[in-house]
Design a protein around this motif. Structure first.
Motif, PDB file in Angstrom:
ATOM      1  N   GLY A 286       0.803  -1.226   0.000  1.00 37.16           N
ATOM      2  CA  GLY A 286       0.000   0.000   0.000  1.00 37.16           C
ATOM      3  C   GLY A 286       0.825   1.259   0.000  1.00 37.16           C
ATOM      4  N   THR A 287       2.066   1.193  -0.536  1.00 35.74           N
ATOM      5  CA  THR A 287       2.933   2.383  -0.581  1.00 35.74           C
ATOM      6  C   THR A 287       3.363   2.718  -2.010  1.00 35.74           C
ATOM      7  N   ALA A 288       2.558   2.288  -2.991  1.00 34.85           N
ATOM      8  CA  ALA A 288       2.919   2.507  -4.395  1.00 34.85           C
ATOM      9  C   ALA A 288       2.863   3.988  -4.747  1.00 34.85           C
ATOM     10  N   LEU A 289       3.765   4.403  -5.634  1.00 28.88           N
ATOM     11  CA  LEU A 289       3.743   5.747  -6.204  1.00 28.88           C
ATOM     12  C   LEU A 289       2.908   5.750  -7.475  1.00 28.88           C
ATOM     13  N   LYS A 290       2.556   6.937  -7.917  1.00 31.16           N
ATOM     14  CA  LYS A 290       1.671   7.072  -9.068  1.00 31.16           C
ATOM     15  C   LYS A 290       2.280   6.468 -10.331  1.00 31.16           C
ATOM     16  N   THR A 291       3.577   6.638 -10.534  1.00 35.04           N
ATOM     17  CA  THR A 291       4.198   6.201 -11.780  1.00 35.04           C
ATOM     18  C   THR A 291       5.386   5.300 -11.508  1.00 35.04           C
ATOM     19  N   GLY A 292       5.411   4.153 -12.206  1.00 33.62           N
ATOM     20  CA  GLY A 292       6.599   3.304 -12.198  1.00 33.62           C
ATOM     21  C   GLY A 292       6.893   2.622 -10.883  1.00 33.62           C
ATOM     22  N   SER A 293       5.858   2.261 -10.120  1.00 33.93           N
ATOM     23  CA  SER A 293       6.105   1.551  -8.870  1.00 33.93           C
ATOM     24  C   SER A 293       6.492   0.107  -9.159  1.00 33.93           C
ATOM     25  N   ASP A 294       7.066  -0.522  -8.130  1.00 30.07           N
ATOM     26  CA  ASP A 294       7.485  -1.905  -8.274  1.00 30.07           C
ATOM     27  C   ASP A 294       6.638  -2.794  -7.385  1.00 30.07           C
ATOM     28  N   ALA A 295       6.532  -4.055  -7.766  1.00 30.29           N
ATOM     29  CA  ALA A 295       5.791  -5.029  -6.966  1.00 30.29           C
ATOM     30  C   ALA A 295       6.396  -6.407  -7.216  1.00 30.29           C
ATOM     31  N   ASP A 296       6.136  -7.315  -6.290  1.00 34.40           N
ATOM     32  CA  ASP A 296       6.579  -8.699  -6.430  1.00 34.40           C
ATOM     33  C   ASP A 296       5.362  -9.602  -6.453  1.00 34.40           C
ATOM     34  N   LEU A 297       5.423 -10.625  -7.273  1.00 31.22           N
ATOM     35  CA  LEU A 297       4.431 -11.687  -7.254  1.00 31.22           C
ATOM     36  C   LEU A 297       5.197 -12.959  -6.916  1.00 31.22           C
ATOM     37  N   VAL A 298       5.086 -13.400  -5.669  1.00 29.29           N
ATOM     38  CA  VAL A 298       5.869 -14.536  -5.181  1.00 29.29           C
ATOM     39  C   VAL A 298       5.023 -15.796  -5.304  1.00 29.29           C
ATOM     40  N   VAL A 299       5.566 -16.789  -6.010  1.00 24.78           N
ATOM     41  CA  VAL A 299       4.860 -18.045  -6.265  1.00 24.78           C
ATOM     42  C   VAL A 299       5.497 -19.139  -5.408  1.00 24.78           C
ATOM     43  N   PHE A 300       4.714 -19.675  -4.484  1.00 21.45           N
ATOM     44  CA  PHE A 300       5.191 -20.748  -3.607  1.00 21.45           C
ATOM     45  C   PHE A 300       4.731 -22.088  -4.187  1.00 21.45           C
ATOM     46  N   THR A 301       5.674 -22.975  -4.475  1.00 25.00           N
ATOM     47  CA  THR A 301       5.348 -24.300  -5.012  1.00 25.00           C
ATOM     48  C   THR A 301       5.786 -25.387  -4.037  1.00 25.00           C
ATOM     49  N   ASP A 302       5.082 -26.519  -4.073  1.00 25.59           N
ATOM     50  CA  ASP A 302       5.410 -27.594  -3.141  1.00 25.59           C
ATOM     51  C   ASP A 302       6.672 -28.354  -3.531  1.00 25.59           C
TER      52      ASP A 302
ATOM     53  N   VAL B 138       8.221 -11.649 -10.911  1.00 22.74           N
ATOM     54  CA  VAL B 138       7.638 -12.920 -10.499  1.00 22.74           C
ATOM     55  C   VAL B 138       8.755 -13.785  -9.932  1.00 22.74           C
ATOM     56  N   LEU B 139       8.591 -14.208  -8.688  1.00 23.66           N
ATOM     57  CA  LEU B 139       9.676 -14.879  -7.970  1.00 23.66           C
ATOM     58  C   LEU B 139       9.179 -16.184  -7.354  1.00 23.66           C
ATOM     59  N   PRO B 140       9.750 -17.328  -7.733  1.00 24.37           N
ATOM     60  CA  PRO B 140       9.400 -18.581  -7.059  1.00 24.37           C
ATOM     61  C   PRO B 140      10.087 -18.651  -5.698  1.00 24.37           C
ATOM     62  N   ALA B 141       9.419 -19.262  -4.709  1.00 27.34           N
ATOM     63  CA  ALA B 141       9.990 -19.283  -3.361  1.00 27.34           C
ATOM     64  C   ALA B 141       9.576 -20.535  -2.603  1.00 27.34           C
ATOM     65  N   PHE B 142      10.421 -20.901  -1.662  1.00 24.80           N
ATOM     66  CA  PHE B 142      10.172 -21.994  -0.718  1.00 24.80           C
ATOM     67  C   PHE B 142       9.216 -21.493   0.365  1.00 24.80           C
ATOM     68  N   ASN B 143       8.192 -22.268   0.648  1.00 27.36           N
ATOM     69  CA  ASN B 143       7.190 -21.870   1.636  1.00 27.36           C
ATOM     70  C   ASN B 143       7.715 -22.165   3.040  1.00 27.36           C
ATOM     71  N   ALA B 144       8.661 -21.343   3.491  1.00 26.72           N
ATOM     72  CA  ALA B 144       9.320 -21.577   4.779  1.00 26.72           C
ATOM     73  C   ALA B 144       8.375 -21.388   5.953  1.00 26.72           C
TER      74      ALA B 144
END
Length: 713
Positions: free
Chosen positions: A400-416, A480-486
């Motif tokens: 909830g801290t995005a700027l109006k232009t060119g903000s960044d975000a992550d989409l983290v995908v947890f797989t088994d 988009v980042l794959p990750a271990f569901n720690a």
């Protein structure tokens, strides 16, 4: 102007450089003839007895600034006369001096052969000198002036105090003595690249076309448009080579926002002297648009509101011609008023007007991200035993801290299939390939309300895409980042098991893992840490990030700056320790953050919301972390992630910028007096966090950092 003159609005964006080269720049031969003639005239004025006693001659206007258009242009020849001993003398003795200059130039016109044809005219409005060649005509104003700078290259505050007094005594209009600062105006433009001056040519030519289309258009000094173009480039680009269409879109976009324009520079004057500060405060409080001459703070060059309103409509028309599709076309991210020029009591409005994303666009992003997440969860690995357990949105949009232009975000995908930190490191490449395949399929299947663009796949560690508004200059860039569901199934309100961090610490200590390398596994915790904060604190984070962007643009070639996340955490820490209120003074909070940055060599900041000193493995590791080289700022979700980084990043560059900014208009109240910062400790210790561990540990820590009770004021 050749074929371009009547078809400017139909010129394709990629043809703008060709337009400038073929039709807008003066011919070199004509320029040479003009230059040789001007130099000869200047020499005559300084050497001839008929001329008034002259200290020096300076060339100004479009000619002096090297922003002449082919065909007709303007210039000034400023003669600094020794008879003028103060600003007031220009009004008292001007007619007498102009007569001498007219006689001298008239004799020159009839007795000297020059490379360019010259014609001298004297009228009640002044003395002009017209120089003409085969395809170039320049009308010079010949202006006698007081040598306000003397032998100095830069003016002193005393110079501007004398200027203010002279304006009051003679009842001259503001800016009337700006000719005395022609050298400063000329130097200001000479320090900028040639391509920026080409962009200025394009803007001035666009203005000429507006004047032809709108016969009743009143005269706006082209100097205002030149300064606006410089501002757009400085705030949005600063590169010597840039896309001309992006540049012109940016300038026209600023013209569209002329009701908010407030632009000034502090290269020759600033807020330190009381007289100059009062001049600036008066100017910056006046009705917009405001564009101050960087050489003369009394000179607002943009006063004709009626003209600006007409130009606004013309700007809309040409922006449409440059972007015939529904998309607005790319432009630089430049605000009509710089943060530096915004007083402290207007910072909340600045954030609302310029930094908060458009709600409709955010809603569209939310819908698009939800669909993409569900699509990935449903379609990835359909033909294998691997399953997507969950997807989590992190980064600016997730928090909830995005700027109006060119903000960044992550989409983290947890797989088994990723069952450990090590497997995440070794197997992410294969998972990213599958995600890329499904993103392409998702792009084909769904028509979004925003543009969905997948970047070219270069690095196996990360996959990127962007979501852009089709009608606004707003966008979000996703990794988009794959990750271990720690964390497993994280219980709401409960911290993770200490074993989660003990395993991470053991791996970190026994391998070549980089601190924070597996922070994606803790995205939910990072997000939760910020999401729960008050809205106004998130707005303060936006303000700090906007400030950081400006520093980044200015300093990117000088060294690697610390990550934005470090400043986000520092902002939260400042608020927690210094305010804690849902409603607070934004200027005070902003000042506190910048003051902490200037004290980076002592900073030690950490939290115990997700990990603490109770588990032995975690405790020993934390005690080691907080005794590292300062600054130390630990990720509240990952104790291995020191985003302060010690000597890793160039904090000294950021600290230098912060020191300069502390004298900005942002930290003044409505009367021009400075706002105060919050009282915030620079160093945290285990004891200050309420951890009742043995006194010996605190004593050991005190040896490393004896100044445990330093404060920011």
């Amino acid at each position: 102007m050749g074929i371009w003159g009547s078809h400017l609005y139909s010129v394709q964006p990629e043809k703008l450089d060709e337009l400038i080269e073929n039709s807008l720049r003066p011919y070199e031969e004509c320029q040479r003839q003009i230059h040789d003639t001007v130099n000869a005239i200047c020499a005559i004025l300084q050497e001839t007895e008929q001329s008034p006693p002259t200290i020096s001659v300076v060339k100004g206007g479009s000619y002096g600034r090297e922003t002449m258009l082919r065909g007709n242009s303007d210039g000034t020849i400023v003669i600094f006369v020794s008879d003028f001993e103060q600003f007031q003398d220009q009004k008292k003795k001007q007619d007498e001096i102009l007569t001498k200059l007219w006689l001298c130039l008239t004799e020159c016109q009839f007795t000297r052969k020059m490379p360019a044809k010259m014609e001298v005219q004297k009228s009640p409005s002044g003395l002009t000198l017209q120089l003409s060649t085969r395809s170039q005509n320049i009308m010079f104003k010949v202006l006698p002036a007081y040598n306000a700078l003397g032998l100095s290259e830069k003016p002193t505050p005393q110079t501007y105090r004398e200027l203010r007094r002279a304006l009051d005594m003679t009842k001259a209009h503001p800016g009337e003595f700006s000719v005395c600062f022609t050298e400063l105006q000329q130097r200001f433009f000479h320090n900028h690249p040639r391509k920026l001056k080409d962009l200025i040519l394009l803007v001035k030519y666009w203005y000429q076309q507006c004047q032809e289309r709108l016969k009743g258009l009143s005269h706006l000094p082209v100097y205002a448009l030149e300064l606006l173009t410089v501002y757009a480039w400085e705030q949005g680009c600063r590169a010597e080579n840039f896309d001309m269409a992006e540049g012109i879109r940016t300038v026209l976009g600023l013209i569209r926002q002329q009701e908010q324009l407030c632009i000034y520079w502090i290269v020759n004057y600033n807020f330190e002297n009381e007289t100059v500060r009062n001049i600036l405060l008066s100017q910056l409080k006046s009705p917009r648009p405001v564009i101050l001459d960087p050489a003369d703070p009394t000179n607002n060059v943009s006063k004709d509101k009626a003209c600006w309103q007409l130009l606004k409509q013309e700007a809309l028309s040409w922006l449409s011609s440059l972007s015939p599709s529904q998309s607005p076309g790319s432009s630089w991210n430049v605000l009509p008023v710089p943060l530096f020029a915004t007083p402290g009591h207007r910072l909340d409005k600045f954030i609302k007007d310029f930094l908060q994303p458009n709600k409709q666009f955010l809603d569209q992003i939310t819908v698009a991200v939800k669909f993409i997440r569900e699509f990935l969860q449903k379609n990835c690995f359909r033909h294998s035993r691997t399953k997507v357990q969950k997807t989590v949105e992190g980064g600016s949009t997730g928090k909830g801290t995005a700027l109006k232009t060119g903000s960044d975000a992550d989409l983290v995908v947890f797989t088994d299939s990723l069952k450990s930190y090590t497997s995440q490191k070794n197997e992410r490449c294969c998972i990213i390939k599958e995600i890329h395949t499904q993103l392409v399929a998702c792009q084909r299947e769904k028509e979004f309300e925003v543009q969905f663009e997948i970047s070219k796949w270069k690095a196996p560690r990360v996959l990127s895409f962007s979501l852009k508004s089709k009608v606004l200059n707003e966008s979000v860039n996703f990794d988009v980042l794959p990750a271990f569901n720690a964390l497993g199934q994280l219980n709401s309100g409960s911290p993770p098991s200490p074993k989660v961090y003990a395993d991470l610490i053991d791996l970190y200590k026994s391998s070549d893992a980089v601190g924070g390398e597996f922070s994606t596994c803790f995205t939910e915790l990072q997000r939760k840490f910020v999401v729960s904060r008050p809205t106004k604190l998130k707005d303060l984070i936006r303000l700090v990030k906007h400030w950081y962007r400006q520093c980044e643009r200015k300093l990117k070639r000088k060294g690697s700056l610390p990550p934005k996340y470090a400043l986000e955490l520092l902002t939260i820490y400042s608020w927690e320790q210094g305010s804690g209120a849902e409603n607070f003074d934004t200027a005070e909070g902003f000042r506190t953050v910048l003051e902490l940055i200037t004290k980076y060599r002592q900073l030690c900041v950490f939290w115990t919301v997700n990990y603490n000193f109770e588990d032995e493995t975690v405790r020993n590791f934390l005690l080691t972390q907080i005794q590292r080289t300062r600054p130390v700022i630990l990720d509240p979700a990952d104790p291995t992630g020191d985003v302060g980084g010690g000597d890793r990043w160039c904090w000294h560059l950021l600290a230098k910028e912060a020191t300069e900014w502390l004298s900005s208009f942002c930290f003044t109240d409505g009367t021009g007096y400075p706002v105060q910062s919050w009282k915030v400790p620079i160093v945290q210790t285990p004891g200050s966090c309420g951890m009742g561990i043995q006194p010996l540990v605190n004593e050991m820590f005190a040896v490393r950092s004896p100044r445990t009770l330093e404060w920011s004021f």
